[in-house]
Design a protein around this motif. Structure first.
Motif, PDB file in Angstrom:
ATOM      1  N   LYS A 134       0.853  -1.188   0.000  1.00  0.00           N
ATOM      2  CA  LYS A 134       0.000   0.000   0.000  1.00  0.00           C
ATOM      3  C   LYS A 134       0.892   1.242   0.000  1.00  0.00           C
ATOM      4  CE  LYS A 134      -3.623  -2.381   2.613  1.00  0.00           C
ATOM      5  NZ  LYS A 134      -4.593  -2.511   1.531  1.00  0.00           N
ATOM      6  N   ASP A 135       0.864   2.024  -1.080  1.00  0.00           N
ATOM      7  CA  ASP A 135       1.677   3.237  -1.191  1.00  0.00           C
ATOM      8  C   ASP A 135       1.001   4.363  -0.431  1.00  0.00           C
ATOM      9  OD1 ASP A 135       3.187   5.447  -1.882  1.00  0.00           O
ATOM     10  OD2 ASP A 135       3.410   4.857  -3.977  1.00  0.00           O
ATOM     11  N   VAL A 136       1.648   4.832   0.624  1.00  0.00           N
ATOM     12  CA  VAL A 136       1.027   5.795   1.528  1.00  0.00           C
ATOM     13  C   VAL A 136       0.822   7.166   0.880  1.00  0.00           C
ATOM     14  CG1 VAL A 136       3.152   6.696   2.559  1.00  0.00           C
ATOM     15  CG2 VAL A 136       1.077   6.572   3.939  1.00  0.00           C
ATOM     16  N   GLY A 137       1.687   7.552  -0.066  1.00  0.00           N
ATOM     17  CA  GLY A 137       1.605   8.883  -0.667  1.00  0.00           C
ATOM     18  C   GLY A 137       0.263   9.179  -1.330  1.00  0.00           C
ATOM     19  N   PRO A 138      -0.129   8.390  -2.336  1.00  0.00           N
ATOM     20  CA  PRO A 138      -1.415   8.624  -2.999  1.00  0.00           C
ATOM     21  C   PRO A 138      -2.603   8.529  -2.049  1.00  0.00           C
ATOM     22  CG  PRO A 138      -0.044   7.172  -4.319  1.00  0.00           C
ATOM     23  CD  PRO A 138       0.656   7.339  -3.009  1.00  0.00           C
ATOM     24  N   MET A 139      -2.518   7.628  -1.061  1.00  0.00           N
ATOM     25  CA  MET A 139      -3.622   7.465  -0.118  1.00  0.00           C
ATOM     26  C   MET A 139      -3.820   8.733   0.715  1.00  0.00           C
ATOM     27  SD  MET A 139      -4.628   6.806   3.199  1.00  0.00           S
ATOM     28  CE  MET A 139      -3.217   6.139   4.062  1.00  0.00           C
ATOM     29  N   ILE A 140      -2.721   9.304   1.204  1.00  0.00           N
ATOM     30  CA  ILE A 140      -2.807  10.532   1.993  1.00  0.00           C
ATOM     31  C   ILE A 140      -3.318  11.681   1.129  1.00  0.00           C
ATOM     32  CG2 ILE A 140      -1.410  12.311   3.135  1.00  0.00           C
ATOM     33  CD1 ILE A 140       0.177  10.135   4.464  1.00  0.00           C
ATOM     34  N   GLU A 141      -2.806  11.801  -0.092  1.00  0.00           N
ATOM     35  CA  GLU A 141      -3.248  12.873  -0.990  1.00  0.00           C
ATOM     36  C   GLU A 141      -4.735  12.753  -1.301  1.00  0.00           C
ATOM     37  OE1 GLU A 141      -0.678  12.583  -4.329  1.00  0.00           O
ATOM     38  OE2 GLU A 141       1.111  13.245  -3.226  1.00  0.00           O
ATOM     39  N   GLU A 142      -5.200  11.527  -1.473  1.00  0.00           N
ATOM     40  CA  GLU A 142      -6.630  11.300  -1.745  1.00  0.00           C
ATOM     41  C   GLU A 142      -7.485  11.735  -0.562  1.00  0.00           C
ATOM     42  OE1 GLU A 142      -9.673   7.535  -2.475  1.00  0.00           O
ATOM     43  OE2 GLU A 142      -7.515   7.266  -2.811  1.00  0.00           O
ATOM     44  N   CYS A 143      -7.051  11.405   0.656  1.00  0.00           N
ATOM     45  CA  CYS A 143      -7.803  11.798   1.847  1.00  0.00           C
ATOM     46  C   CYS A 143      -7.784  13.315   2.038  1.00  0.00           C
ATOM     47  CB  CYS A 143      -7.228  11.109   3.084  1.00  0.00           C
ATOM     48  SG  CYS A 143      -7.605   9.341   3.198  1.00  0.00           S
ATOM     49  N   GLU A 144      -6.660  13.946   1.769  1.00  0.00           N
ATOM     50  CA  GLU A 144      -6.568  15.411   1.894  1.00  0.00           C
ATOM     51  C   GLU A 144      -7.489  16.094   0.888  1.00  0.00           C
ATOM     52  OE1 GLU A 144      -1.999  16.043   3.547  1.00  0.00           O
ATOM     53  OE2 GLU A 144      -2.352  15.878   1.391  1.00  0.00           O
ATOM     54  N   LYS A 145      -7.544  15.573  -0.311  1.00  0.00           N
ATOM     55  CA  LYS A 145      -8.422  16.134  -1.339  1.00  0.00           C
ATOM     56  C   LYS A 145      -9.887  15.945  -0.955  1.00  0.00           C
ATOM     57  CE  LYS A 145      -9.513  15.824  -6.276  1.00  0.00           C
ATOM     58  NZ  LYS A 145      -9.193  15.129  -7.558  1.00  0.00           N
ATOM     59  N   LYS A 146     -10.223  14.766  -0.461  1.00  0.00           N
ATOM     60  CA  LYS A 146     -11.600  14.472  -0.051  1.00  0.00           C
ATOM     61  C   LYS A 146     -12.019  15.370   1.107  1.00  0.00           C
ATOM     62  CE  LYS A 146     -14.574  10.726   1.635  1.00  0.00           C
ATOM     63  NZ  LYS A 146     -14.637   9.282   1.990  1.00  0.00           N
ATOM     64  N   GLN A 147     -11.095  15.622   2.042  1.00  0.00           N
ATOM     65  CA  GLN A 147     -11.417  16.407   3.229  1.00  0.00           C
ATOM     66  C   GLN A 147     -11.757  17.856   2.880  1.00  0.00           C
ATOM     67  OE1 GLN A 147      -8.380  17.033   6.350  1.00  0.00           O
ATOM     68  NE2 GLN A 147      -9.842  16.103   7.773  1.00  0.00           N
ATOM     69  N   LYS A 148     -11.250  18.349   1.783  1.00  0.00           N
ATOM     70  CA  LYS A 148     -11.552  19.716   1.368  1.00  0.00           C
ATOM     71  C   LYS A 148     -13.009  19.863   0.943  1.00  0.00           C
ATOM     72  CE  LYS A 148      -6.861  20.827  -0.181  1.00  0.00           C
ATOM     73  NZ  LYS A 148      -6.005  21.146  -1.343  1.00  0.00           N
ATOM     74  N   GLU A 149     -13.629  18.753   0.562  1.00  0.00           N
ATOM     75  CA  GLU A 149     -14.993  18.784   0.050  1.00  0.00           C
ATOM     76  C   GLU A 149     -16.013  18.207   1.020  1.00  0.00           C
ATOM     77  OE1 GLU A 149     -14.687  16.598  -3.552  1.00  0.00           O
ATOM     78  OE2 GLU A 149     -13.333  18.045  -4.516  1.00  0.00           O
ATOM     79  N   GLU A 150     -15.590  17.274   1.862  1.00  0.00           N
ATOM     80  CA  GLU A 150     -16.523  16.626   2.786  1.00  0.00           C
ATOM     81  C   GLU A 150     -15.771  16.031   3.968  1.00  0.00           C
ATOM     82  OE1 GLU A 150     -17.976  12.716   1.328  1.00  0.00           O
ATOM     83  OE2 GLU A 150     -16.930  13.279  -0.532  1.00  0.00           O
ATOM     84  N   ARG A 151     -16.514  15.521   4.935  1.00  0.00           N
ATOM     85  CA  ARG A 151     -15.891  14.880   6.088  1.00  0.00           C
ATOM     86  C   ARG A 151     -15.356  13.507   5.704  1.00  0.00           C
ATOM     87  NH1 ARG A 151     -20.409  16.131  10.810  1.00  0.00           N
ATOM     88  NH2 ARG A 151     -19.945  18.358  11.070  1.00  0.00           N
ATOM     89  N   LEU A 152     -14.308  13.106   6.362  1.00  0.00           N
ATOM     90  CA  LEU A 152     -13.768  11.777   6.139  1.00  0.00           C
ATOM     91  C   LEU A 152     -14.628  10.743   6.876  1.00  0.00           C
ATOM     92  CD1 LEU A 152      -9.927  12.425   6.611  1.00  0.00           C
ATOM     93  CD2 LEU A 152     -11.219  12.335   4.474  1.00  0.00           C
ATOM     94  N   CYS A 153     -14.811   9.583   6.257  1.00  0.00           N
ATOM     95  CA  CYS A 153     -15.580   8.519   6.893  1.00  0.00           C
ATOM     96  C   CYS A 153     -14.648   7.707   7.796  1.00  0.00           C
ATOM     97  CB  CYS A 153     -16.232   7.615   5.842  1.00  0.00           C
ATOM     98  SG  CYS A 153     -15.042   6.735   4.792  1.00  0.00           S
ATOM     99  N   ARG A 154     -15.227   6.800   8.560  1.00  0.00           N
ATOM    100  CA  ARG A 154     -14.426   6.004   9.504  1.00  0.00           C
ATOM    101  C   ARG A 154     -13.413   5.124   8.770  1.00  0.00           C
ATOM    102  NH1 ARG A 154     -16.576   5.829  14.819  1.00  0.00           N
ATOM    103  NH2 ARG A 154     -15.628   3.808  15.218  1.00  0.00           N
ATOM    104  N   GLU A 155     -13.772   4.631   7.591  1.00  0.00           N
ATOM    105  CA  GLU A 155     -12.827   3.820   6.829  1.00  0.00           C
ATOM    106  C   GLU A 155     -11.601   4.636   6.447  1.00  0.00           C
ATOM    107  OE1 GLU A 155     -16.031   3.932   6.371  1.00  0.00           O
ATOM    108  OE2 GLU A 155     -16.744   1.872   6.644  1.00  0.00           O
ATOM    109  N   ASP A 156     -11.810   5.906   6.097  1.00  0.00           N
ATOM    110  CA  ASP A 156     -10.676   6.786   5.779  1.00  0.00           C
ATOM    111  C   ASP A 156      -9.797   6.979   6.997  1.00  0.00           C
ATOM    112  OD1 ASP A 156     -11.544   7.274   3.128  1.00  0.00           O
ATOM    113  OD2 ASP A 156     -12.888   8.856   3.822  1.00  0.00           O
ATOM    114  N   LEU A 157     -10.435   7.164   8.154  1.00  0.00           N
ATOM    115  CA  LEU A 157      -9.682   7.415   9.384  1.00  0.00           C
ATOM    116  C   LEU A 157      -8.849   6.202   9.786  1.00  0.00           C
ATOM    117  CD1 LEU A 157     -12.447   9.325  11.358  1.00  0.00           C
ATOM    118  CD2 LEU A 157     -10.438  10.307  10.252  1.00  0.00           C
ATOM    119  N   ILE A 158      -9.383   5.003   9.557  1.00  0.00           N
ATOM    120  CA  ILE A 158      -8.625   3.796   9.860  1.00  0.00           C
ATOM    121  C   ILE A 158      -7.363   3.744   9.010  1.00  0.00           C
ATOM    122  CG2 ILE A 158      -8.610   1.272   9.682  1.00  0.00           C
ATOM    123  CD1 ILE A 158     -10.133   2.407  12.081  1.00  0.00           C
TER     124      ILE A 158
END
Length: 302
Positions: A134-158
């Motif tokens: 699991k490449d951490v870079g793209p995953m973190i960038e995806e969560c940061e992008k999502k957070q700008k538009e909506e709240r993160l879900c529990r799966e994202d937080l895990i």
């Protein structure tokens, strides 16, 4: 979590992960690819006949009555680790009359993976789960992008909680700091208790995976979290207690003086110091205020 000879005192990272188990349980197992539906968090501390505490990382009771036992490892899995895991399973199975399966979650840095232990007629196995793919870079960038538009879900937080275990080129200090920033932004949706639990996991994994130099890079970020404030308060309380104990050895009045001076050293407001004097030494408010003024004056005297 990769500890050698754990006995009565739990390492910090173990305590932090246990505190987060209730928050993580439902989403953690599916994310790791572990089949079954979790029923509840199961006990993680057993007393061995030699009066040694056996402390597991995570235990989950499943709907089918079996238990899933999770261990986190940051270094290679040794024979001693496998013997320890086998002892955990044996005691759990005997004490709770359940079938136990052990899963070992390894960080991306683990060079070799040992999953079997053959001794005598017995062959013991654990299921190893590696996060290196699991490449951490793209995953973190995806969560940061999502957070700008909506709240993160529990799966994202895990996912955020497990970034130190994942592969990728991003440094550990950067990935932990960026995850702390995202967790802080979820304050309204998480609530204070769950936020503190998540920060505790990230802090614990930082303590486990970072070098002292790398830890300094994220230290300021941790200070600004709810967890950082709790750690600071714990330090203040511990410092004050030690000061009071030392003073009390010379008499009650020295204990009062030690309390005032210790509190002032840690920047505790005067109103709180007076309350502590009232509580610990059963003073009236007037007596506490008088002692506070007395020892403030003496500590300011060159």
């Amino acid at each position: 979590m990769g500890n050698r000879g754990r006995t009565a005192k739990q390492p910090l990272e173990d305590r932090a992960l246990k505190a987060a188990a209730q928050f993580m349980g439902q989403e953690l197992l599916p994310f790791l690819g572990i089949e079954g539906t979790m029923k509840r968090i199961a006990p993680t501390e057993q007393v061995h006949m030699e009066i040694r505490d056996l402390m597991e990382d995570f235990n989950f009771e499943m709907e089918d009555g079996t238990w899933k036992h999770l261990e986190f490892e940051s270094d290679r899995i040794t024979k001693e680790d496998l013997r320890r895991f086998r002892a955990y399973e044996a005691v759990l199975s005997y004490q709770y009359k359940v079938e136990v399966s052990t899963y070992v979650i390894c960080s991306f840095g683990v060079p070799t993976v040992r999953c079997e232990l053959r001794e005598g007629f017995n062959l013991y196995r654990v299921q190893v789960i590696r996060m290196k793919e699991k490449d951490v870079g793209p995953m973190i960038e995806e969560c940061e992008k999502k957070q700008k538009e909506e709240r993160l879900c529990r799966e994202d937080l895990i996912k955020l909680l497990l970034v130190p275990l994942m592969g990728g080129e991003m440094s550990q200090p950067e990935r932990i700091q960026r995850c702390l920033n995202m967790v802080k932004k979820e304050k309204e949706s998480l609530g204070r208790e769950d936020m503190a639990r998540m920060q505790a996991v990230l802090y614990a994994l930082a303590m486990k995976f970072l070098t002292p130099e790398e830890l300094m890079e994220v230290k300021e970020g941790i200070k600004m979290t709810i967890l950082g404030e709790m750690i600071r308060q714990d330090g203040i309380e511990e410092g004050m207690e030690k000061g009071i104990e030392k003073g009390m050895e010379k008499g009650v009045e020295k204990g009062i003086q030690a309390l005032v001076e210790s509190c002032r050293e840690f920047g505790v407001p005067s109103s709180e110091i007076i309350l502590k004097l009232i509580e610990k030494f059963e003073m009236t408010k007037e007596e506490a205020e008088e002692r506070y003024r007395k020892y403030c004056s003496s500590s300011n005297t060159p």
